[in-house]
Design a protein around this motif. Structure first.
Motif, PDB file in Angstrom:
ATOM      1  N   ALA B  89       0.675  -1.165   0.091  1.00  0.00           N
ATOM      2  CA  ALA B  89      -0.028  -0.058  -0.058  1.00  0.00           C
ATOM      3  C   ALA B  89       0.748   1.279  -0.144  1.00  0.00           C
ATOM      4  O   ALA B  89       2.003   1.291   0.509  1.00  0.00           O
ATOM      5  CB  ALA B  89      -0.889   0.045   1.316  1.00  0.00           C
ATOM      6  N   VAL B  90       0.321   2.339  -0.494  1.00  0.00           N
ATOM      7  CA  VAL B  90       1.008   3.485  -0.640  1.00  0.00           C
ATOM      8  C   VAL B  90       0.103   4.705  -0.027  1.00  0.00           C
ATOM      9  O   VAL B  90      -0.961   4.700  -0.541  1.00  0.00           O
ATOM     10  CB  VAL B  90       1.633   3.796  -1.945  1.00  0.00           C
ATOM     11  CG1 VAL B  90       2.409   5.245  -1.851  1.00  0.00           C
ATOM     12  CG2 VAL B  90       2.629   2.704  -2.384  1.00  0.00           C
ATOM     13  N   LYS B  91       0.515   5.372   0.689  1.00  0.00           N
ATOM     14  CA  LYS B  91      -0.317   6.478   0.943  1.00  0.00           C
ATOM     15  C   LYS B  91       0.452   7.914   0.892  1.00  0.00           C
ATOM     16  O   LYS B  91       1.550   7.838   0.622  1.00  0.00           O
ATOM     17  CB  LYS B  91      -0.991   6.642   2.175  1.00  0.00           C
ATOM     18  CG  LYS B  91      -1.993   5.416   2.681  1.00  0.00           C
ATOM     19  CD  LYS B  91      -2.417   5.260   4.289  1.00  0.00           C
ATOM     20  CE  LYS B  91      -1.260   4.714   4.879  1.00  0.00           C
ATOM     21  NZ  LYS B  91      -1.476   4.260   6.277  1.00  0.00           N
ATOM     22  N   GLY B  92      -0.087   9.232   0.823  1.00  0.00           N
ATOM     23  CA  GLY B  92       0.695  10.432   0.923  1.00  0.00           C
ATOM     24  C   GLY B  92       0.997  10.734  -0.570  1.00  0.00           C
ATOM     25  O   GLY B  92       0.335  10.303  -1.509  1.00  0.00           O
ATOM     26  N   LYS B  93       1.797  12.021  -0.509  1.00  0.00           N
ATOM     27  CA  LYS B  93       1.923  12.328  -1.838  1.00  0.00           C
ATOM     28  C   LYS B  93       3.567  12.831  -1.781  1.00  0.00           C
ATOM     29  O   LYS B  93       4.248  12.490  -0.986  1.00  0.00           O
ATOM     30  CB  LYS B  93       1.203  13.437  -2.054  1.00  0.00           C
ATOM     31  CG  LYS B  93       1.152  14.730  -1.261  1.00  0.00           C
ATOM     32  CD  LYS B  93       0.105  15.805  -1.610  1.00  0.00           C
ATOM     33  CE  LYS B  93       0.108  16.861  -0.874  1.00  0.00           C
ATOM     34  NZ  LYS B  93       0.315  17.965  -0.187  1.00  0.00           N
ATOM     35  N   GLU B  94       3.995  13.244  -2.911  1.00  0.00           N
ATOM     36  CA  GLU B  94       5.314  13.746  -3.298  1.00  0.00           C
ATOM     37  C   GLU B  94       5.969  14.269  -1.907  1.00  0.00           C
ATOM     38  O   GLU B  94       5.353  15.279  -1.332  1.00  0.00           O
ATOM     39  CB  GLU B  94       5.424  14.489  -4.387  1.00  0.00           C
ATOM     40  CG  GLU B  94       6.894  15.122  -4.744  1.00  0.00           C
ATOM     41  CD  GLU B  94       7.046  15.938  -6.071  1.00  0.00           C
ATOM     42  OE1 GLU B  94       6.130  16.457  -6.460  1.00  0.00           O
ATOM     43  OE2 GLU B  94       7.909  15.863  -6.380  1.00  0.00           O
ATOM     44  N   GLY B  95       7.148  13.797  -1.611  1.00  0.00           N
ATOM     45  CA  GLY B  95       8.090  14.507  -0.564  1.00  0.00           C
ATOM     46  C   GLY B  95       7.600  13.739   0.740  1.00  0.00           C
ATOM     47  O   GLY B  95       8.283  13.797   1.821  1.00  0.00           O
ATOM     48  N   ASN B  96       6.298  12.977   0.772  1.00  0.00           N
ATOM     49  CA  ASN B  96       5.944  12.452   2.120  1.00  0.00           C
ATOM     50  C   ASN B  96       5.264  11.246   1.908  1.00  0.00           C
ATOM     51  O   ASN B  96       3.781  10.951   2.185  1.00  0.00           O
ATOM     52  CB  ASN B  96       5.258  13.293   2.833  1.00  0.00           C
ATOM     53  CG  ASN B  96       4.879  12.929   4.421  1.00  0.00           C
ATOM     54  OD1 ASN B  96       5.677  11.985   4.794  1.00  0.00           O
ATOM     55  ND2 ASN B  96       4.193  13.438   5.031  1.00  0.00           N
ATOM     56  N   PHE B  97       5.515  10.289   0.976  1.00  0.00           N
ATOM     57  CA  PHE B  97       4.713   8.769   0.847  1.00  0.00           C
ATOM     58  C   PHE B  97       5.158   8.102   2.257  1.00  0.00           C
ATOM     59  O   PHE B  97       6.047   7.925   2.677  1.00  0.00           O
ATOM     60  CB  PHE B  97       5.350   8.141  -0.318  1.00  0.00           C
ATOM     61  CG  PHE B  97       5.128   8.879  -1.688  1.00  0.00           C
ATOM     62  CD1 PHE B  97       3.678   8.732  -2.204  1.00  0.00           C
ATOM     63  CD2 PHE B  97       5.917   9.405  -2.401  1.00  0.00           C
ATOM     64  CE1 PHE B  97       3.579   9.339  -3.315  1.00  0.00           C
ATOM     65  CE2 PHE B  97       5.614  10.044  -3.666  1.00  0.00           C
ATOM     66  CZ  PHE B  97       4.510  10.094  -4.033  1.00  0.00           C
ATOM     67  N   THR B  98       3.809   7.480   2.510  1.00  0.00           N
ATOM     68  CA  THR B  98       4.156   6.238   3.413  1.00  0.00           C
ATOM     69  C   THR B  98       3.764   4.844   2.511  1.00  0.00           C
ATOM     70  O   THR B  98       2.701   4.796   2.290  1.00  0.00           O
ATOM     71  CB  THR B  98       2.987   6.448   4.393  1.00  0.00           C
ATOM     72  OG1 THR B  98       3.348   7.452   5.143  1.00  0.00           O
ATOM     73  CG2 THR B  98       3.379   5.252   5.577  1.00  0.00           C
ATOM     74  N   GLU B 182       6.319  -4.157   6.965  1.00  0.00           N
ATOM     75  CA  GLU B 182       6.794  -2.613   7.576  1.00  0.00           C
ATOM     76  C   GLU B 182       6.480  -1.620   6.818  1.00  0.00           C
ATOM     77  O   GLU B 182       5.953  -1.556   6.021  1.00  0.00           O
ATOM     78  CB  GLU B 182       8.485  -2.747   7.239  1.00  0.00           C
ATOM     79  CG  GLU B 182       9.381  -3.676   8.032  1.00  0.00           C
ATOM     80  CD  GLU B 182      10.724  -4.059   7.559  1.00  0.00           C
ATOM     81  OE1 GLU B 182      11.689  -3.731   8.359  1.00  0.00           O
ATOM     82  OE2 GLU B 182      10.737  -4.488   6.540  1.00  0.00           O
ATOM     83  N   GLU B 183       6.679  -0.253   7.727  1.00  0.00           N
ATOM     84  CA  GLU B 183       6.125   0.883   6.830  1.00  0.00           C
ATOM     85  C   GLU B 183       7.393   1.851   6.692  1.00  0.00           C
ATOM     86  O   GLU B 183       8.282   1.555   7.641  1.00  0.00           O
ATOM     87  CB  GLU B 183       5.231   1.659   7.750  1.00  0.00           C
ATOM     88  CG  GLU B 183       3.928   1.668   7.131  1.00  0.00           C
ATOM     89  CD  GLU B 183       2.651   2.237   7.994  1.00  0.00           C
ATOM     90  OE1 GLU B 183       3.015   3.189   8.904  1.00  0.00           O
ATOM     91  OE2 GLU B 183       1.662   2.089   7.883  1.00  0.00           O
ATOM     92  N   ALA B 184       7.381   2.422   5.567  1.00  0.00           N
ATOM     93  CA  ALA B 184       8.634   3.288   5.399  1.00  0.00           C
ATOM     94  C   ALA B 184       8.135   4.648   4.905  1.00  0.00           C
ATOM     95  O   ALA B 184       7.283   4.626   4.281  1.00  0.00           O
ATOM     96  CB  ALA B 184       9.562   2.568   4.319  1.00  0.00           C
ATOM     97  N   GLN B 185       8.567   5.681   5.293  1.00  0.00           N
ATOM     98  CA  GLN B 185       8.645   7.011   4.744  1.00  0.00           C
ATOM     99  C   GLN B 185       9.322   7.076   3.501  1.00  0.00           C
ATOM    100  O   GLN B 185      10.615   6.852   3.601  1.00  0.00           O
ATOM    101  CB  GLN B 185       8.875   8.019   5.732  1.00  0.00           C
ATOM    102  CG  GLN B 185       8.054   8.091   7.146  1.00  0.00           C
ATOM    103  CD  GLN B 185       6.513   8.003   6.860  1.00  0.00           C
ATOM    104  OE1 GLN B 185       5.870   7.162   7.114  1.00  0.00           O
ATOM    105  NE2 GLN B 185       6.284   9.103   6.229  1.00  0.00           N
ATOM    106  N   CYS B 186       8.987   7.840   2.451  1.00  0.00           N
ATOM    107  CA  CYS B 186       9.811   8.101   1.253  1.00  0.00           C
ATOM    108  C   CYS B 186       9.407   9.571   0.684  1.00  0.00           C
ATOM    109  O   CYS B 186       8.143   9.644   0.512  1.00  0.00           O
ATOM    110  CB  CYS B 186      10.259   6.734   0.519  1.00  0.00           C
ATOM    111  SG  CYS B 186       8.663   6.308  -0.170  1.00  0.00           S
ATOM    112  N   GLY B 187      10.269  10.147   0.029  1.00  0.00           N
ATOM    113  CA  GLY B 187       9.947  11.259  -0.732  1.00  0.00           C
ATOM    114  C   GLY B 187       9.602  11.209  -2.047  1.00  0.00           C
ATOM    115  O   GLY B 187       8.766  11.788  -2.377  1.00  0.00           O
ATOM    116  N   SER B 188      10.313   9.979  -2.787  1.00  0.00           N
ATOM    117  CA  SER B 188       9.921   9.715  -4.048  1.00  0.00           C
ATOM    118  C   SER B 188       9.908   8.185  -4.300  1.00  0.00           C
ATOM    119  O   SER B 188      10.489   7.586  -3.158  1.00  0.00           O
ATOM    120  CB  SER B 188      10.682  10.677  -4.924  1.00  0.00           C
ATOM    121  OG  SER B 188      11.890  10.660  -4.611  1.00  0.00           O
ATOM    122  N   ILE B 189       9.225   7.704  -5.484  1.00  0.00           N
ATOM    123  CA  ILE B 189       9.435   6.362  -5.728  1.00  0.00           C
ATOM    124  C   ILE B 189       9.472   6.142  -7.284  1.00  0.00           C
ATOM    125  O   ILE B 189       9.366   7.039  -8.063  1.00  0.00           O
ATOM    126  CB  ILE B 189       7.605   5.791  -5.469  1.00  0.00           C
ATOM    127  CG1 ILE B 189       7.428   6.149  -3.926  1.00  0.00           C
ATOM    128  CG2 ILE B 189       7.653   4.396  -6.115  1.00  0.00           C
ATOM    129  CD1 ILE B 189       6.025   5.614  -3.662  1.00  0.00           C
TER     130      ILE B 189
END
Lengths: 145, 1011
Positions: B89-98, B182-189
């Motif tokens: 699953a992916v949530k959030g938007k550019e700069g702050n995806f979970t 696991e969950e990870a925060q990322c700025g871009s994909i």
């Protein structure tokens, strides 16, 4: 009689001839097995002492392979090397070794075919000249390692 | 029941897919000191490439030139690699995806598994593996030495859990393992998960499902592969006999030809088929007849046309322009029959073959499609993501980028370029993560100690068929001072380096000889890999037994083996004489020089400036924009003039960019991180300092003297034609007949390569003409229509709209003659079998591009860079390093590399920027110890070195005893060794190439001559 397989030391510049030999390899272009490569950063590094030592230790021929004129990575190392090769040739003549056993060639990194052809041509030339006179009559001359 | 943890990695990039593209993207980011999480659903990394036997145009594998750098300790801890992991699953938007990641259990403890194979022998059904053909052979790992090196259990297929658990001698099987979430925060994909391959099972006329001897190109690759089901023997699946005749059928699943096929061209299959045909004849039996049935031979990449010519001329691969309609095996026959027709003779031909290979194209992978949909990325009907017409790696969702075959069918160099471009854009959004700077290992006399040499023989089986590596290892053990020797066949596998390191520590090795491929590929890699176990980087020597023995003497195994031994002995002698040396760390310059102010140069400059680098953009002419100024629109409708205006505005106003127009490069010195370049700015000299350089100097529109170009007003180039259509629509409305001629001044003796962009540009112009004047009759005279990728859809559209495409052969080119108001074009229509004369209102010549040879040669000389035979800049590795150049710190982009369309140029510009950032992200750089040093006691201050040095480095300095002696500044010395060779007292030695090293190698080389 077994064919004489000359041993040839090829001092190859890292930036051109050594890479050309790699190119020959990746294109699976064969050349005689007696040609053995010593990598140097520039043919300008090849000392007259190294050339003579190679003959002294029993090489039948020595090749100095550098960049095309004007393409030297270090401006003119290949020109200086050519001058040293000319000088060493004269010296070889003086001590009774045919000057043709030493040769300077020039090529670029992409010239794999030229490397294989040059290595073959020089081997043939040395084969025709016969084993190096340095080896003397009683050693196992004529047989490559 | 699932374990759930949260990863602390804010500000990182998620890369989905661990194939070559994913690896490249992740490495670029990690090298630019940005955190990356790399996930792949497979248990090991490497993707599709690991299933290939060899790749074109080098015809070798080369995975080991990239993969080892994914090793955990090799990229400063920025890279976190996870196998068997999917994004749920992916949530959030550019700069702050979970993102939620699920790691499936492999039911095998990787730490314990020794890959002994016991589980596979006892419970073959439970051990997972899934490449083409027989999945069980010869090992159940995806490729012989997969990363990580351990088995995977498919628990669903296991009936006897306890028995399976017990069979493992080291207790590595854990039948109760649970998936980890696991969950990870990322700025871009970055999506780099590759594509699926078309399945031809439903096409009964090709007989794939029914006939064992009909295989797909990937399956054929597995048959050729040393790690494949036949152990590298080419045998017919039906009867185990070697085939005598093999045929390839192109465009299966591509170009909209079959049920379920994509409308696009898959771009890589023509080269793929050529490679397989060449390898078949070269490696197995030059008597095997190889025939390729093709529609258009699409060899459009850099130097690919030459590869095609080699296939035809050197290897005798037969090419038949035809689409076979049936593959049959009549009852009672053991051969296959291909039924086809050819242009010249309207009759059915039946020809027998032993094997038929279907060149199956790419299609969107369903899993990836689902992920893309979850991310709300807009997709084409065929499932591939829609990307911007000037930015092929940006999807409709900000912060989500794509690369490789996931974006559309393509070959490896294009995948690598896109991967770097994607990492450029994705990395721009996340911050550099500071890490404590690793200290350089101290150089003490102990690191040399009493010499204990370790020899690693690192050739893969399939690279070394002529060499007996076991005998070589035994021989190495017999050399004095060699304390351990081992064959190391997994040089592509980062984790297998652990075993090597353990052996080095266990045996107290302090000098290493690597017997493998060229030091040009091996040296840097092993220097990096072995530094953590305390091996001084200058105490590693490479014996080049691949290029200098296995490959050149493949036909004479005895001689090849003897030479390999000698090369190893020479390397041991050399490394014994070597001295440990210390590198030094100097502050690095973080500015960039971009040469060329076209769209490519401006894009590269903007990407670098956006990431904080100061950029000098140098343009030879008085104006920015380059050749693109002559273009109106791209085939997709992108407005080129608006693009240029936007780029010029941003470039000239960016605080980090200084633009120098009417400027030439005049001199250059230094090394990566510390370059100095002299500019002539409107004639005035100016020197700049920079750490990296991007060459984006473009190419020159070709103006060949052919078909009355320049003599007859009706004849023009496609560039001119485009202008006329745009500026004089009234004129275009009057046209009755237009003829376009392809490959004018390309694919000929003077300019052997394909210019790549002309086929799409003629179709673009044809469509533009028809828009103004739907009644115009347009003929396109072509040799092979190379509308690769989605350009194919425009080709189809042009045909639907009535554009007439006529093939001409190179022996029978069209003729153009002036005929009053018109130009008469005469050509032969092969299908009608007669000559046709068209009175054309306009003749558009697809003249393509040539290298700007003169200016490239001048620049190559100043910078010390290699060019290709055609005069384009040569990249470091045509396959895997397409924008890096041989000289560290130099990168090439755009048409200076080879001709290509604007979007591809911009992708390469971003890729070059990404690669340059891997240099510019460093505050310091390591200067190698390759300089000459003077033994002042022996120096007589004779000035020979002062005169010999090409760079005026040696100086006579006065020491504390008042004696004048030569001094060579290590920072300024370039390391050529000329002074050392000329010094009459032998007072000068060049590090790494000291006389004693060269003479020791020579001694070994000639030892047996005197024995």
């Amino acid at each position: 009689m077994e064919q004489f397989e000359p041993v040839i030391v090829a001092f190859c510049c890292h930036y051109c001839a050594y890479t050309a030999a790699d190119t020959a390899g990746s294109q699976r272009l064969s050349y005689p097995v007696g040609v053995k490569i010593v990598r140097v950063p520039c043919t300008g590094k090849v000392d007259a002492k190294h050339l003579l030592t190679a003959f002294e230790k029993g090489a039948d021929g020595v090749l100095v392979a550098g960049c095309l004129v004007g393409d030297c990575h270090f401006k003119d190392g290949n020109v200086k090397a050519a001058r040293r090769v000319e000088f060493t040739k004269k010296y070889l003549e003086e001590i009774g070794i045919e000057a043709e056993r030493l040769e300077m060639v020039r090529m670029s990194a992409g010239m794999g075919r030229e490397f294989a052809e040059t290595a073959t041509a020089i081997t043939e030339k040395i084969r025709a000249l016969g084993p190096s006179p340095v080896k003397g009559k009683n050693c196992c001359c004529g047989k490559a390692a | 029941m699932q374990k759930k943890t949260k990863l602390q990695s804010n500000g990182s990039v998620l890369v989905v897919g661990g194939g070559l593209g994913g690896i490249r993207a992740a490495l670029d980011l990690a090298e630019a000191r940005k955190d990356v999480i790399l996930v792949d659903k497979a248990p090991c990394i490497g993707g599709l490439m690991t299933q290939l036997d060899r790749t074109f145009p080098t015809n070798n594998c080369d995975l080991c030139t990239v993969a080892p750098f994914t090793a955990k300790d090799s990229r400063g801890g920025h890279l976190d690699m996870r196998g068997l992991t999917t994004v749920t699953a992916v949530k959030g938007k550019e700069g702050n995806f979970t993102v939620s990641l699920m790691t499936a259990p492999r039911f095998v403890n990787v730490e314990k598994c020794t890959a002994c194979g016991e589980c596979q022998r006892k419970y073959p059904e439970c051990v997972s593996f899934a490449p083409g053909l027989d999945p069980r052979a010869p090992t159940c790992m995806r490729y012989p030495k997969a990363t990580p090196y351990a088995y995977v259990i498919d628990m669903a297929k296991c009936a006897d859990k306890e028995g399976l658990k017990q069979c493992c001698p080291v207790g590595a099987i854990e039948t109760d393992a649970l998936p980890k979430v696991e969950e990870a925060q990322c700025g871009s994909i970055i999506l780099a998960a590759g594509a699926a391959l078309f399945d031809p099972s439903h096409l009964d006329y090709f007989g794939y499902a029914a006939q064992p001897d009909v295989v797909t190109s990937l399956e054929y690759e597995r048959i050729l592969s040393a790690s494949g089901p036949t152990g590298g023997k080419l045998l017919r699946p039906s009867n185990g006999q070697p085939p005598k005749k093999v045929a390839w059928i192109q465009c299966v699943g591509s170009r909209g030809l079959q049920k379920g096929a994509g409308a696009y061209c898959s771009s890589a299959c023509c080269m793929f088929a050529l490679k397989e045909a060449m390898v078949t004849r070269e490696r197995f039996d030059s008597e095997i007849e190889t025939t390729i049935f093709y529609m258009d031979m699409r060899a459009f990449g850099k130097d690919y046309e030459k590869y095609l010519n080699r296939a035809k001329e050197q290897y005798g691969v037969r090419l038949v322009h035809s689409r076979p309609h049936d593959v049959l095996r009549p009852v009672g026959m053991d051969k296959l029959q291909i039924l086809y027709t050819v242009d010249e003779a309207p009759k059915h031909i039946t020809e027998e073959f032993d094997m038929v290979v279907l060149s199956t194209g790419f299609k969107m992978n369903e899993d990836v499609k689902k992920l893309a949909e979850d991310l709300a990325v807009e997709l084409y009907a065929d499932g591939f993501p829609k990307t911007d017409c000037f930015n092929a790696v940006a999807t409709s969702v900000p912060g989500v980028y794509v690369c490789g075959t996931l974006q559309g069918g393509k070959d490896i160099p294009e995948t690598m370029t896109q991967a770097s471009a994607a990492s450029c854009l994705a990395g721009a959004k996340v911050a550099v993560t500071p890490r404590p700077k690793a200290e350089l290992p101290a150089v003490t006399p102990e690191c040399a100690g009493s010499p204990r040499v370790g020899v690693l023989v690192t050739l893969c089986d399939h690279e070394s068929t002529a060499l007996d590596t076991t005998a070589l290892v035994e021989y190495a053990k017999s050399i004095p001072h060699v304390v351990c020797a081992a064959a190391f066949e997994a040089a592509c596998d980062p984790s297998s380096f652990d075993a090597v390191k353990a052996a080095i520590l266990a045996n107290g090795v302090n000098r290493v000889v690597v017997a493998g491929s060229s030091p040009r590929y091996e040296l840097e890699k092993y220097q990096a890999m072995l530094a953590p176990v305390g091996i001084n980087k200058y105490l590693i020597e490479v014996a080049n037994i691949r290029e200098q023995a296995a490959w050149v003497h493949a036909g004479e195994p005895a001689a090849a083996n003897a030479k390999a031994k000698q090369l190893v002995a020479m390397a041991v002698a050399g490394v014994m004489a070597a001295k440990p040396l210390a590198d030094h760390v100097v502050p690095a310059n973080k500015n960039a020089l971009v040469v060329g102010g076209g769209v490519t140069g401006m894009t590269a400059a903007l990407e670098l400036a956006g990431q904080g680098a100061k950029v000098c953009l140098v343009e030879k002419t008085a104006e920015l924009g380059g050749v693109a100024r002559n273009l109106v629109k791209t085939i997709e409708g992108g407005d080129v003039q608006a693009l240029i205006a936007d780029l010029v505005e941003k470039t000239t106003s960016h605080p980090n960019i200084k633009v120098f127009t009417a400027t030439e490069i005049v001199d250059h010195s230094g090394q990566v991180g510390l370059f100095r370049t002299g500019l002539s700015v409107n004639g005035a000299y100016k020197e700049i300092e920079h750490g990296a350089t991007i060459l984006a100097t473009g190419a020159t529109p070709n103006q060949p003297q052919a078909f009355l170009l320049g003599e007859n007003s009706r004849v023009c180039t496609q560039l001119d034609l485009q202008k006329v259509v745009n500026e004089q629509p009234k004129e275009v409305k009057k046209w009755k007949n237009v003829v376009m001629i392809q490959c004018v001044g390309s694919r000929d003796a003077d300019n052997p390569n394909c210019s790549r962009l002309c086929c799409q540009s003629s179709i673009k112009n044809a469509l533009a003409i028809l828009k103004e004047n739907p009644n115009a009759r347009i003929f396109v005279l072509y040799r092979d229509l190379r509308t690769y990728g989605r350009f194919e859809e425009y080709y189809q559209k042009a045909r639907e709209l009535g554009v007439i495409f006529v093939r001409y052969s190179v022996d029978n080119p069209p003729k153009v003659e002036a005929a009053g108001h018109y130009a008469n074009v005469t050509f032969t229509d092969v299908i009608m079998g007669r000559q046709v004369v068209v009175s054309a209102d306009c003749v558009g010549l697809s003249t393509g591009f040539v290298a700007s040879r003169k200016s490239n040669e001048a620049l190559a000389k100043v910078f010390g860079l290699p060019l290709t035979d055609d005069g384009y800049f040569a990249e470091m590795h045509v396959k895997l390093r397409p924008v890096d150049m041989d000289k560290a710190g130099f990168f090439v982009a755009g048409c200076a590399h080879s001709p290509k369309v604007i979007a591809e140029n911009l992708t390469q510009a971003r890729a070059a920027a990404s690669r340059a950032m891997t240099v510019l992200a460093n505050d310091t750089l390591v200067q190698e110890a390759k300089f000459a040093h003077v033994d002042r006691a022996r120096c007589a201050a004779c000035l020979v070195c002062v005169r010999a040095c090409p760079f005026d480095v040696p100086q006579i300095t006065v020491d504390d005893k008042g004696l004048g002696r030569s001094y060579i500044d290590p920072v300024k010395c370039h390391g050529c060794g000329t002074c050392a060779a000329e010094c009459p007292a032998k007072a000068i030695q060049l590090n790494q190439f000291e006389d004693v090293q060269i003479l020791s190698s020579l001694d070994q080389l000639l030892a047996k001559v005197n024995a």
